[in-house]
Design a protein around this motif. Structure first.
Motif, short mmCIF file in Angstrom:
data_model
loop_
_atom_site.label_atom_id
_atom_site.label_comp_id
_atom_site.label_asym_id
_atom_site.label_seq_id
_atom_site.Cartn_x
_atom_site.Cartn_y
_atom_site.Cartn_z
N SER A 145 0.82 -1.21 0.00
CA SER A 145 0.00 0.00 0.00
C SER A 145 0.85 1.25 0.00
N ASP A 146 2.07 1.15 0.51
CA ASP A 146 2.99 2.29 0.59
C ASP A 146 4.15 2.04 -0.35
N GLY A 171 2.09 3.26 7.56
CA GLY A 171 3.25 3.55 6.74
C GLY A 171 4.50 2.85 7.25
N ASN A 202 1.21 6.83 1.24
CA ASN A 202 0.03 5.97 1.13
C ASN A 202 -1.01 6.48 0.14
#
Length: 997
Positions: A145-146, A171, A202
């Motif tokens: 996702s990051d 994060g 993100n």
């Protein structure tokens, strides 16, 4: 010259289009037409813009938007040359064939590949600073996702670690070449399409990224001045081009499963430990009724045991991503538009992360001289943090039945007034922590070519984000423990903007000299506002945090404003002589509003030299080196990463009793520092770039040292002063390290059906050291800062065992008994006190390494990525259980008169923590992870043509399938080194598809 070449290419393309259909007889008897499709061997996607030329002639063409080409050759025995930036050049004999499909294999940075640097681009061979580049193919190998997570192990000298929270959407921490500051920020600067990007990554979809470049040494980062003090990560997103419209879909879906639950006592083991704890305290004589409650006795009698850790976690979570990209354009207008939906649901109920993301990149040539465009991101994230009951579940008595006879939850399973059932926290709507964010981030630019050599560019980068957090805790939760419901609402609005004026000049002289000059004036401003209110005593729980006005009590309220700005002037000069000797000189002046009057401005110069040894005459005739370049650099950067208003005295409201009523006043809470100035880092770097055996092996070796002085340090003050601390410029730190990057083409294949194998290796070591603190050569033991040691260390007593029965007399001399923890008397003075504490290690690794292998054969492709972190010390709380007999704990062997172990002390009722108990938790945190395994298949062009698509690829992916460490399956990878009751680490298994239409 660039304009003239462009015109020539344009005329050539028109000629090919107009006369490409001339009959074969016009070219002679042996002429024939050859056509085909060019794709990437890595993912099977078609490649538009690939250059195809006939060896030894000026005949050539390029692939269209579908990756297809067609050209007429003069002989069936000619050889075609396929070349494309970032891929290996291939020479393919025609041998009478009319159809030739080619798969191009990516290669490491070498030769004329273009690399993004600060405020521009450079050919890799001309770079004098330390820059690591990570391509989009590498970034997309790991579903994250990051995007910063994908840098782990792929850029030498870049450490990426979990924050320790573990919830979806959390994060990561990024450190480039270690940490420089003790209390000021150590985060790198992220720059997206030329504009500084704050608040983590993100909001960005990894699929949109074309490349990420990491600027590491002062020569590379000094162009960003103070903002680049801790390194810079440049993110370039994908753009359109002069080709027909392409539509692509990239999507995956997968499930996450927990690595492992910590091993805690089951019901029988817990009961025996509790008996021993009371036996040791003299309160157990063999009668269970005296120490166990009725629910516990019932479980013991029935042989029941309840695994709360298993009850508060689901069998699996899931993750999915769906991305659609539309790219294309013509000579005057290019576009790239994409939309993404990302969804992650954690293994703990109520925890999830959703991201809705749209990117619009537009480029338009108004005229031959004026170019305008934008890179705009629109993102919305919805993060449900919920609650983390995992730590509570691990500590809950396994003899307590979580359910009543009617199936409802028992709030206190063991009649213990301080122990609540964590399953209550997972009842929908009872524990909420909802965090929503909206963001618009853009770079709107205009560039004007004043002449063929001189251009001016204006960047305007607005960044607007809103954030809302809602917290609710119901009555029957562990947080409220049957008290009145609690709710909190927080709202933030942040508006940043950046204005940059950039002038570029390029010129070549006499065929041997080349210069490039860049000038910059920029201004960045930030405005952040926050409102928060917290209440309790809500009349009904269904309102959650949406109607705070009904509450009977206000717990907290406030509103805040924070503003800062920075103004900058920059100049950079690049000089190249005879394609051999390279010089880069940079100077930047920054003025920061955060610092004191008279100290706001800082000047940060840097210089770098490069020597392309491969171009020297003495390298002629050798076939070992295909590239060899030596680089040296020195530069100064500044750091102002502290909160605003540190130079000012601050007041806060205080309350006191005035007669029988409450009185309110104001008291000073911060001492001003009118001398606060820049924290300064001076860095030396030497690097060697090399290519061997016609670039079959490409790599670099770097060594560096960074000295940081005038640290922005929050110094503790004696409590008698009335203040806790003050921000000062004191102290000095040093970082030094070695980095190695190696990319190898072990077996090179020229087509889809050939076997190919390439490897990427990164290795980095960094040692950080506190050189000075307050000028008195004294350590700060209270903050655990020690001169000559890393910035963070573990400082405690050294456990050497457990006092045994035959050591009773010696133990008594230290005021202890057999069965208690034995620590080392470091100074051998016959007493254990604070003088016997020693440094146990640091949470920073001695070295890290990443090793990635790519294998492909007949459309199948396999990548295996390993990551290792070695030498760090962690604090594993599971190795330091408190065996009081009230709470459950990790299942560890403990001392009894009949079991004289040296592992854990004897349990004792009434003793929350044993003497010197923390000394047990320190452990080697080294680990090796198989970070990712991906197996894919690229369908053949013949099949994709029948399906009406340009390319089709399917794959299966396993993230963190294996972990090797001394902690077993408990993940030791945490930035702060503390391992405890965090949300457990998971493995992720996904299947996905990439389609280009």
């Amino acid at each position: 010259m660039g304009k003239l070449n462009t015109i020539k290419i344009f005329i050539f393309i028109i000629c090919v289009a107009l006369f490409g259909g001339i009959s074969v007889n016009a070219f002679g008897q042996g002429a024939q037409e050859v056509s085909g499709t060019v794709t990437s061997a890595a993912d099977g996607e078609t490649l538009p813009g690939v250059n195809i030329s006939v060896k030894g002639t000026s005949t050539g063409t390029s692939t269209d938007a579908s990756g297809e080409y067609s050209l007429t050759v003069s002989s069936a025995n000619d050889t075609l040359i396929f070349s494309f930036v970032g891929y290996q050049t291939q020479q393919v004999p025609i041998n009478g064939r009319s159809t030739i499909n080619i798969e191009m294999v990516s290669q490491a940075i070498a030769g004329d590949e273009v690399v993004v640097v600060g405020y521009g681009q450079q050919e890799a061979q001309d770079i004098t600073g330390s820059v690591s580049s990570v391509s989009s193919e590498q970034l997309n190998e790991v579903p994250v996702s990051d995007p910063a997570s994908a840098l782990q192990g792929r850029a030498a000298g870049v450490m990426v670690s979990s924050t320790g929270n573990g919830t979806p959407g959390e994060g990561v921490v990024v450190r480039i070449r270690g940490r420089r500051s003790l209390t000021a920020g150590n985060d790198p600067l992220f720059v997206v399409d030329g504009i500084p990007f704050s608040g983590g990554l993100n909001d960005i979809n990894t699929e949109n990224i074309e490349s990420m470049e990491v600027l590491k040494d002062a020569s590379a980062t000094a162009i960003y001045g103070s903002r680049g003090a801790n390194g810079v990560v440049l993110i370039t997103t994908k753009r359109g081009g002069d080709f027909g419209t392409q539509v692509s879909y990239d999507g995956y879906y997968g499930m996450s499963v927990q690595l492992s639950n910590p091993d805690v006592f089951n019901g029988e083991e817990f009961a025996e430990m509790k008996r021993e704890a009371h036996r040791n305290a003299g309160s157990y004589g063999g009668d269970d009724e005296n120490i166990f409650t009725a629910p516990e006795l019932e479980s013991i009698q029935n042989g029941n045991s309840y695994d709360y850790a298993d009850l508060v976690t689901d069998d699996f979570g899931y993750q999915q991503s769906h991305n659609i990209t539309i790219q294309g354009g013509n000579q005057s207008t290019q576009f790239a538009i994409s939309g993404n939906f990302f969804n992650e649901v954690g293994i703990i109920p109520g925890q999830s992360f959703d991201r809705y993301n749209m990117r619009i990149n537009l480029d338009h040539d108004v005229s031959d001289r004026l170019h305008i465009g934008t890179s705009t991101l629109l993102a919305r994230t919805e993060r449900d943090v919920g609650t983390n009951p995992f730590g509570t579940a691990l500590a809950l008595n396994p003899l307590g039945d979580p359910y009543n006879d009617d199936g409802t939850l028992d709030f206190r399973p063991t009649n213990d007034g301080l122990i609540a059932n964590p399953l209550n926290d997972l009842v929908p709507g009872k524990m909420l922590d909802d965090r929503n964010r909206m963001r618009i981030f853009s770079n709107i630019f205009a560039e004007y070519d004043i002449s063929d050599n001189l251009s001016y560019r204006l960047n305007f980068g607005p960044d607007l984000s809103t954030y809302r957090r809602g917290v609710f805790q119901g009555t029957l939760t562990t947080a409220r423990a049957e008290g009145t419901p609690y709710a909190e609402k927080e709202e933030q609005i942040n508006f940043d903007y950046t204005i940059e004026n950039i002038v570029n000049y390029q010129q070549e002289f006499g065929g041997i000299h080349a210069i490039e000059a860049t000038g910059l004036f920029s201004y960045q401003s930030s405005n952040w506002e926050q409102d928060v209110i917290a209440v309790s005593g809500l009349p009904y729980e269904s309102q959650k945090y949406h109607n705070l006005g009904t509450a009977s009590q206000t717990e907290n309220y406030g509103s805040y404003l924070s503003e800062w700005s920075i103004m900058s002037y920059m100049g950079r000069f690049n000089y190249r002589l005879n394609e051999k000797y390279l010089l880069t000189v940079t100077g930047r002046a920054d003025g920061s509003s955060r610092l004191a009057e008279g100290n706001k401005w800082g000047v940060f110069p840097s210089a770098a030299l490069g020597w392309r040894i491969i171009e020297e005459s003495f390298m002629d005739g050798q076939d070992l080196f295909s590239d060899l370049k030596l680089r040296v650099s020195y530069g100064v950067t500044g750091n102002t990463a502290i909160d605003p208003y540190q130079t000012r005295s601050l007041l806060s409201q205080t309350a006191y009793q005035f007669g029988e009523a409450a009185g309110y006043g104001y008291a000073p809470t911060q001492i001003s520092n009118p001398r606060l100035q820049w924290e300064t880092s001076k860095q030396y770097n030497i690097g060697l770039d090399f290519g061997l055996w016609n670039s079959r092996v490409v790599g670099s070796i770097e060594a560096y040292q960074t000295n940081t002085t005038d640290m922005l340090l929050e110094r503790n003050l004696p409590i008698t002063s009335g203040f806790e601390s003050i921000q000062e410029n004191i102290g000095e730190t040093k970082n030094r390290g070695l980095e190695v990057t190696l990319n190898t083409q072990n077996i090179a294949g020229n087509s889809r059906d050939d076997f190919s194998w390439n490897s990427d290796l990164t290795f980095a070591t960094n040692y950080e050291e506190i050189v000075a603190l307050y000028g008195d050569n004294e350590d700060d033991v209270g903050n655990q800062w020690f001169i000559g040691e890393p910035l963070t260390v573990w400082y405690d007593y050294e456990k050497v065992g457990i006092w045994q029965s035959d050591e009773a007399e010696e133990a008594a001399s230290y005021g202890q008994e057999p069965g208690e923890i034995k620590v080392k008397d470091q100074n051998e003075d016959g007493a254990i006190n604070e003088q016997d504490r020693v440094i146990q290690g640091t949470n920073m690794p001695d070295w890290t390494a990443g090793f990635n292998n790519h294998v492909s054969y007949k459309g199948l492709n396999l990548s295996v990525y390993l990551y290792a972190s070695v030498g760090q010390t962690i604090y594993n709380s599971f190795n330091a259980p408190n065996m009081i007999g009230r709470y459950n704990t990790a299942d560890r062997e403990y001392w009894t008169p009949d079991n004289p172990t040296n592992k854990q002390p004897r349990p004792e009722a009434g003793v929350e923590s044993p003497l010197y108990g923390s000394s047990r938790g320190y452990q080697d945190g080294s680990f090796l992870k198989i970070r990712n395994i991906r197996l894919g298949y690229n369908f053949s062009p013949n099949l994709t043509n029948q399906l009406g698509v340009q390319s089709l690829r399917i794959y299966a992916n396993a993230e963190t399938p294996l972990l090797f460490s001394k902690t077993g399956n408990i993940d030791p990878e945490q930035y702060d080194g503390n391992i405890g009751g965090e949300v457990p680490t998971t493995r992720l298994y996904t299947v996905g598809v990439n389609i280009n239409f």
